[in-house]
Design a protein around this motif. Structure first.
Motif, mmCIF file in Angstrom:
data_model
loop_
_atom_site.group_PDB
_atom_site.id
_atom_site.type_symbol
_atom_site.label_atom_id
_atom_site.label_comp_id
_atom_site.label_asym_id
_atom_site.label_seq_id
_atom_site.Cartn_x
_atom_site.Cartn_y
_atom_site.Cartn_z
ATOM 1 N N HIS A 74 5.954 0.263 8.998
ATOM 2 C CA HIS A 74 7.084 -0.487 8.530
ATOM 3 C C HIS A 74 7.721 -1.471 8.474
ATOM 4 C CE1 HIS A 74 5.360 0.873 3.620
ATOM 5 N NE2 HIS A 74 5.649 2.615 4.889
ATOM 6 N N ASP A 96 7.318 -6.010 8.652
ATOM 7 C CA ASP A 96 8.240 -5.998 7.626
ATOM 8 C C ASP A 96 8.750 -7.447 7.770
ATOM 9 O OD1 ASP A 96 10.238 -6.862 5.504
ATOM 10 O OD2 ASP A 96 11.246 -4.870 5.612
ATOM 11 N N THR A 100 1.965 4.372 -5.633
ATOM 12 C CA THR A 100 2.304 3.553 -5.632
ATOM 13 C C THR A 100 3.185 3.072 -4.446
ATOM 14 O OG1 THR A 100 1.849 2.469 -7.954
ATOM 15 C CG2 THR A 100 3.069 0.974 -6.914
ATOM 16 N N PRO A 101 3.037 2.816 -3.435
ATOM 17 C CA PRO A 101 4.133 2.100 -2.512
ATOM 18 C C PRO A 101 5.066 1.232 -2.657
ATOM 19 C CG PRO A 101 1.699 0.867 -2.105
ATOM 20 C CD PRO A 101 1.450 1.480 -3.310
ATOM 21 N N ASP A 102 5.965 1.205 -1.990
ATOM 22 C CA ASP A 102 7.364 0.676 -2.043
ATOM 23 C C ASP A 102 7.265 -0.559 -2.292
ATOM 24 O OD1 ASP A 102 8.617 2.907 -2.579
ATOM 25 O OD2 ASP A 102 9.631 3.192 -0.627
ATOM 26 N N TYR A 103 6.215 -1.567 -0.722
ATOM 27 C CA TYR A 103 5.755 -2.759 -1.444
ATOM 28 C C TYR A 103 5.433 -3.323 -2.292
ATOM 29 C CZ TYR A 103 1.341 -2.015 0.469
ATOM 30 O OH TYR A 103 0.317 -0.786 0.390
ATOM 31 N N LYS A 128 5.451 -1.900 -5.729
ATOM 32 C CA LYS A 128 6.231 -1.021 -6.921
ATOM 33 C C LYS A 128 6.470 -2.631 -8.373
ATOM 34 C CE LYS A 128 7.219 3.626 -5.950
ATOM 35 N NZ LYS A 128 8.517 4.028 -5.978
ATOM 36 N N LYS A 129 7.005 -3.243 -7.708
ATOM 37 C CA LYS A 129 7.908 -4.079 -8.440
ATOM 38 C C LYS A 129 6.631 -5.218 -9.045
ATOM 39 C CE LYS A 129 10.236 -8.983 -9.154
ATOM 40 N NZ LYS A 129 10.956 -9.660 -7.989
ATOM 41 N N THR A 147 1.059 5.809 -12.173
ATOM 42 C CA THR A 147 1.991 5.788 -10.906
ATOM 43 C C THR A 147 0.860 5.729 -9.511
ATOM 44 O OG1 THR A 147 1.189 7.617 -10.165
ATOM 45 C CG2 THR A 147 3.118 7.455 -11.851
ATOM 46 N N ARG A 174 -1.418 3.446 -6.236
ATOM 47 C CA ARG A 174 -1.075 2.578 -5.085
ATOM 48 C C ARG A 174 -2.282 1.844 -6.196
ATOM 49 N NH1 ARG A 174 -2.682 -1.356 -2.505
ATOM 50 N NH2 ARG A 174 -3.797 -1.518 -0.613
#
Length: 593
Positions: free
Chosen positions: A73, A77, A454-457, A459-460, A480, A482
């Motif tokens: 990550h 990033d 769902t990965p954090d990247y 989620k939005k 919930t 990915r």
């Protein structure tokens, strides 16, 4: 009466275990993995021959995978100080090496079954051990029974088991053992997603290379649409693109030459490098040329020329039509390819890799899918961008009827069927579009994983999309999970040369090499400036990269007797963030065309 006997037997077993010594308990076989039923489409045919040989791969826990994931990550990033500082092969191997206790216990177990640990076949990080054993020994080691299962529609046969066990003391020291419970998707362990749309039955091209219509797409069309025309790769000696091949899909040099003559004249004398893995072949008999393999090399090579292309042909296409002596093929192509590629040096490893093969996620045992996904993360940490086609059956996975969407967990629940490896969060999944004014193509695979959260990247974006659709399809997918695909590209009416004929072909397996070739050119521009390649794309894509894509806002991916998900502004589980715009990507990265 039968139920009463079962209760009595269970009670007796519990009493016996309670009376056993702690040491005996720890050696008691416990089920490691099991299937609630024979997967749909398969029937138990007969017992497996006792002396049939099986290659078992034993996956040991990767002791510091959390650290590897953290590093992945950080180096991927754009907002992190470590961005672009990809790990070396040795650094990755150190992080995934198993704990010494796991090695000791697994080796002791193998010694107890007659193996010489000094001669074991191990992966470079020692997190995989491979053994070849007859069925009867595998049954003894895994406290199981192997059978031959027959696929009803094709007559193909496969040696597998519906469950296997390990001594309790080994449970925390073995992640997975295969082949055991993995039957693979539908009728094959891996499946292509391409399909011939049109057969002109005439040799050569029928129109100019740049004659572009909604029903006729060439390399020139994609160069115009995705704004790569005029870019000349600057460091083809340092930048490479890799293309995977399975299922005896052979990429033909004569077809490639004819394709380049018609559509990319400057590349007419160029070829791709062939690497054969685990008995893979690339037979040049024109009648054996594969439409999928030809599509991949012709477009990955045509768009990225003169960037070197590597075509990996991996042997093993389980199952296959058996003869009287050998009832099945027990190879696992996922693992064989990963073994090979993870062993490549930094100089040998391509910066971009495209794959157009996959399974229904539910046909891949969860523990095996997670392990494969973690192996793919290792490639990302080393700076490789991985693209996987999202499938050609809308929300219905790779089920060819598109309307029979039933879980195989024993509940027979109607459900959307996500695809794997597209559902792995460490890859970039590519959906499909159609027409020169792009809309989502109706077969574009997309949805939400049942295995990976769902990965954090993302989620939005996922939460925003789900808020828009409200309760639509509640119960048919995992809210919930990915979400995929991440991006898209044209996937219809590609002109290829196949067995000497100019034909049309489509599928998200056309979309993946097209998108990958554009990113390969981006990597060329980065490397030419002394900068690292993009590597794992998704954190960049979801944070800033999406702004350089062509948002696809119409179309849907029907399946499972539904109209599927709808494309719309922003990310959606049909086309992701959309198709590439090379010029915008370069500008976003502060590069020049």
């Amino acid at each position: 009466m039968v139920r009463l006997q079962s209760y009595v037997l269970l009670g007796f077993t519990a009493f016996a275990l309670a009376a056993a010594s702690p040491a005996t308990k720890r050696r008691t076989p416990l089920i490691k993995d099991s299937l609630p039923q024979v997967p749909r489409g398969w029937t138990l045919h007969r017992a497996a021959p006792a002396h049939h040989m099986i290659k078992l791969r034993i996956g040991l826990p990767q002791s510091n995978f959390a650290e590897l994931e953290k590093a992945l990550h950080e180096v991927s990033d754009p907002a992190h100080p470590r961005y672009g500082a990809h790990l070396s092969k040795e650094e990755v191997e150190e992080l995934v090496a198993p704990h010494p206790e796991s090695l000791d216990l697994v080796e002791d177990w193998l010694i107890s079954h007659g193996f010489d640990v000094a001669t074991l076949d191990r992966s470079p990080a020692k997190d995989w051990i491979t053994i070849i054993v007859p069925v009867h020994q595998a049954e003894s080691m895994l406290d199981t029974k192997y059978n031959v299962y027959k696929h009803e529609a094709t007559g193909m046969e496969l040696v597998r088991t519906q469950s296997y066990s390990l001594p309790e003391y080994l449970f925390e020291h073995v992640d997975v053992i295969q082949p055991t419970t993995m039957f693979g998707g539908g009728m094959r362990a891996m499946d292509t997603t391409s399909h011939i749309e049109l057969d002109d039955s005439e040799p050569g091209a029928s129109a100019a290379a740049d004659d572009c219509t909604n029903t006729r797409i060439t390399v020139a069309c994609l160069q115009d649409l995705y704004k790569t025309k005029g870019y000349v790769p600057k460091v083809p000696g340092k930048n490479k693109i890799g293309i995977t091949g399975y299922l005896e899909q052979y990429a033909n040099f004569a077809d490639l030459k004819q394709f380049y003559q018609a559509y990319v004249p400057a590349a007419v004398d160029s070829k791709f490098d062939v690497k054969l893995i685990h008995g893979g072949k690339n037979d040049q008999n024109l009648s054996l040329a594969g439409e999928e393999a030809n599509l991949d090399v012709q477009y990955a090579g045509g768009i990225s020329y003169p960037t070197p292309n590597i075509f990996w042909s991996t042997g093993g296409s389980p199952p296959f039509i058996p003869d009287l002596v050998t009832p099945t093929n027990t190879n696992e192509p996922y693992a064989d390819w990963l073994d090979y590629v993870l062993g490549l040096s930094a100089e040998e490893l391509p910066q971009t890799i495209t794959t157009s093969y996959g399974d229904d996620e539910q046909t891949v045992p969860r523990d095996y899918a997670i392990r494969v996904c973690n192996e793919l993360a290792q490639l990302g940490a080393r700076g490789v961008t991985l693209f996987y086609s999202s499938g050609d059956f809308g929300v219905g996975g790779n089920n060819k009827t598109r309307n029979t969407c039933i879980t195989n967990d024993g509940t027979n629940t109607v459900s959307f069927l996500p695809a794997f490896p597209a559902s792995c969060p460490y890859v970039t999944a590519v959906g499909g579009t159609t027409n020169l004014t792009e809309v989502a193509v109706n077969f574009s695979g997309g949805g939400f994983s049942n295995y990976f959260p769902t990965p954090d990247y993302q989620k939005k974006e996922v939460e925003s999309y789900l808020e828009k659709i409200g309760s639509t399809y509640d119960g048919l997918y995992n809210r919930t999970g990915r979400g995929y695909p991440d991006v898209a590209a044209l996937g219809t009416s590609f002109r290829i040369i196949y067995q000497g004929r100019d034909v049309g072909i489509g599928g998200t397996s056309a979309s993946s090499p097209a998108f990958a070739a554009v990113i390969s050119l981006v990597n060329d521009a980065l490397i030419a400036k002394g900068r690292p390649p993009l590597g794992w794309l998704n954190p960049w894509l979801y944070s800033t990269g999406y702004a350089a894509l062509n948002d696809i806002t119409s179309g849907s991916n029907p399946g499972c007797n539904t109209t599927g998900f709808a494309a719309g502004p922003g990310w959606d589980p049909v086309t992701g963030f959309g198709s590439p715009n090379f010029e915008k990507i370069l500008a976003l990265l502060d590069l020049e065309k």
